[in-house]
Design a protein around this motif. Structure first.
Motif, PDB file in Angstrom:
ATOM      1  N   UNK A   1      -5.575   3.737  -0.439  1.00 15.26           N
ATOM      2  CA  UNK A   1      -5.326   4.969  -1.182  1.00 15.26           C
ATOM      3  C   UNK A   1      -3.841   5.060  -1.590  1.00 15.26           C
ATOM      4  N   UNK A   2      -2.972   4.750  -0.590  1.00 11.56           N
ATOM      5  CA  UNK A   2      -1.535   4.817  -0.864  1.00 11.56           C
ATOM      6  C   UNK A   2      -1.147   3.804  -1.943  1.00 11.56           C
ATOM      7  N   UNK A   3      -1.693   2.593  -1.806  1.00 10.27           N
ATOM      8  CA  UNK A   3      -1.366   1.551  -2.810  1.00 10.27           C
ATOM      9  C   UNK A   3      -1.816   1.950  -4.212  1.00 10.27           C
TER      10      UNK A   3
ATOM     11  N   UNK B   1      -2.211   5.019  -5.349  1.00 12.25           N
ATOM     12  CA  UNK B   1      -1.309   6.078  -5.843  1.00 12.25           C
ATOM     13  C   UNK B   1       0.019   5.476  -6.270  1.00 12.25           C
ATOM     14  N   UNK B   2       0.547   4.558  -5.442  1.00 10.23           N
ATOM     15  CA  UNK B   2       1.827   3.902  -5.785  1.00 10.23           C
ATOM     16  C   UNK B   2       1.711   3.115  -7.088  1.00 10.23           C
ATOM     17  N   UNK B   3       0.549   2.434  -7.234  1.00  8.81           N
ATOM     18  CA  UNK B   3       0.302   1.676  -8.475  1.00  8.81           C
ATOM     19  C   UNK B   3       0.275   2.580  -9.683  1.00  8.81           C
ATOM     20  N   UNK B   4      -0.388   3.740  -9.481  1.00 12.26           N
ATOM     21  CA  UNK B   4      -0.449   4.715 -10.590  1.00 12.26           C
ATOM     22  C   UNK B   4       0.949   5.205 -10.972  1.00 12.26           C
ATOM     23  N   UNK B   5       1.740   5.494  -9.949  1.00 14.45           N
ATOM     24  CA  UNK B   5       3.106   5.986 -10.210  1.00 14.45           C
ATOM     25  C   UNK B   5       3.927   4.920 -10.916  1.00 14.45           C
ATOM     26  N   UNK B   6       3.773   3.671 -10.431  1.00 13.96           N
ATOM     27  CA  UNK B   6       4.556   2.593 -11.049  1.00 13.96           C
ATOM     28  C   UNK B   6       4.115   2.306 -12.487  1.00 13.96           C
TER      29      UNK B   6
END
Lengths: 130, 316
Positions: free
Chosen positions: B5-7, B9-14
């Motif tokens: 889930x964190x990855x 979200x991080x991917x989306x942000x990046x």
């Protein structure tokens, strides 16, 4: 720095300004000329019309819509009115003998609002019984 | 599960614009917002400034690929009308259909006032040559002083197509910013008494004169300067449609719907040329500054010519 192109730039500037001002000056002259041509065409037509109207109608006056109407009959009525006005001005009784032989209309150059004002005052006096 | 889930979200942000954008794009977004503020809150030529500044905003959104140079997008295709010189003559047709040349016909000397803009155009032209621009590029930059967006675009497509973006944005931005640029120059070069002069009534102009005027101007100007035919021809076509009175429907379309549609296309696509990488570089900034100089000097030239005419009349 483009010093090497400066000569070309100055020459283009000189040519450009000369061409633009010449073209505009020619255009300005042509516009003045053709407005005069139209004015020349219009003037004789108007003067002929005026001549005809003067020949047919000794005294014409423009009405509010700008067209001329024949006032021949009104002129005949105007003579006693003028006679009465002169007598009133001279404070003479009607039995004092004067005779209006001719009259001449003068061009009224008063502004429209001035004429309207005069007319309003006359109307007010007439309504008040003079 | 939590790490997945964190990855994600991080991917989306990046992958979002926030992470992909650089400071130059954010600076351009800020400039676009300032221009939008001027258009909406201050009402500075909103018809031009609003589409231009929104185009600028779209073009600088990171990884959205909405600039006029991103092949395949809507704005890219709209920009082809600018690039191929289609919009300027159409805009001129609309302007012709809107314009009453009666005052000009009644006072033909006022034609020369337009020529006063030559001061701005040619001074900037020489200045740009001295700064190292080629004569063709210098000519395209100088034409910004003519204070006419369609002409600036048209001339640039012929002389220096590679400068089209910055020149179009400079010309249109300065036209939109006339309420900011011109009043100080007016106040500097005129007295209060001069500014309160009431212009005298001009002679009435007949319909025949108004109908003959566009035909005559097209013939004279096009024979004199064939390169100017697309612009002057369309301007006068629009005016003839207006003055002839026989094609009222077409005339109304040219002066309303058509010019409005072209203004939207032109404004957005010109604004979308101002991408951060192309706009924030020394050459573009130089063009923007030279354009401002040309525009201001062109305005000053007009006042100087009028003042000298008034002086000559007084001397007589």
């Amino acid at each position: 720095m483009g010093i090497e192109n400066l000569d070309l730039g100055l020459m283009l500037t000189l040519v450009g300004i000369t061409v633009v001002f010449s073209a505009l000056a020619i255009l300005a002259m042509l516009i003045s000329l053709f407005s005069k041509v139209f004015a020349l065409k219009k003037t004789p037509a108007v003067s002929n019309a005026e001549k005809n109207s003067i020949a047919n109608n000794p005294v014409n006056t423009p009405n509010s819509s700008g067209t001329n109407i024949n006032l021949k009959t009104q002129d005949e009525e105007l003579i006693p009115v003028l006679t009465a006005a002169i007598l009133a001005y001279m404070k003479q009784s009607p039995d004092f003998k004067i005779r209006v032989k001719s009259f001449r209309r003068v061009q009224d150059n008063s502004p429209a609002w001035n004429v309207a004002g005069k007319r309003e005052q006359l109307d007010a006096k007439l309504q008040a019984g003079f | 599960m939590f790490s997945e889930f964190t990855n994600t979200i991080l991917g989306l942000i990046q992958a979002s614009g926030f992470a992909q954008g650089d400071w130059k794009q954010y600076l351009m977004l800020f400039i676009a917002c300032v221009l939008l503020y001027l258009a909406i809150a201050k009402k500075y030529e909103p018809l031009l400034l609003l589409p231009i500044s929104f185009g600028m905003l779209l073009a600088n959104i990171p990884i959205a690929n909405m600039s006029s140079y991103d092949e395949g997008g809507l704005i890219y295709y709209l920009y082809q009308g600018v690039k191929m010189g289609i919009y300027p003559p159409l805009i001129f047709m609309g302007i012709g259909a809107m314009t009453d040349f009666g005052p000009l016909i009644a006072n033909p000397k006022s034609l020369l006032l337009g020529a006063a803009a030559q001061l701005g155009i040619f001074t900037t032209f020489i200045g740009a040559i001295l700064l190292g621009y080629t004569p063709a590029k210098a000519g395209a930059i100088g034409i910004i002083g003519g204070a006419d967006g369609p002409t600036a675009i048209y001339v640039t497509t012929r002389l220096a197509p590679e400068l089209l973006g910055p020149i179009a944005i400079a010309a249109y931005s300065y036209m939109a910013l006339v309420p900011i640029i011109q009043p100080p120059i007016m106040k500097l070069l005129t007295t209060k008494k001069e500014r309160s002069v009431v212009m005298e009534q001009l002679r009435p102009v007949s319909k025949v004169e108004k109908v003959v005027f566009p035909i005559m101007v097209t013939l004279v100007v096009s024979l004199f300067l064939p390169d100017a035919t697309p612009l002057i021809g369309m301007l006068m076509l629009g005016n003839l449609m207006r003055e002839s009175g026989v094609v009222e429907r077409i005339s109304k379309t040219a002066e309303n719907e058509l010019i409005n549609i072209i203004t939207i296309f032109l404004g957005v696509s010109v604004g979308a040329t101002a991408t951060a990488d192309r706009f924030l570089n020394p050459e573009t900034l130089g063009i923007i500054l030279l354009g401002l100089f040309a525009f201001s000097l062109g305005t000053a030239g007009g006042y100087c010519l009028v003042k000298s005419c008034i002086g000559l009349q007084a001397a007589r």
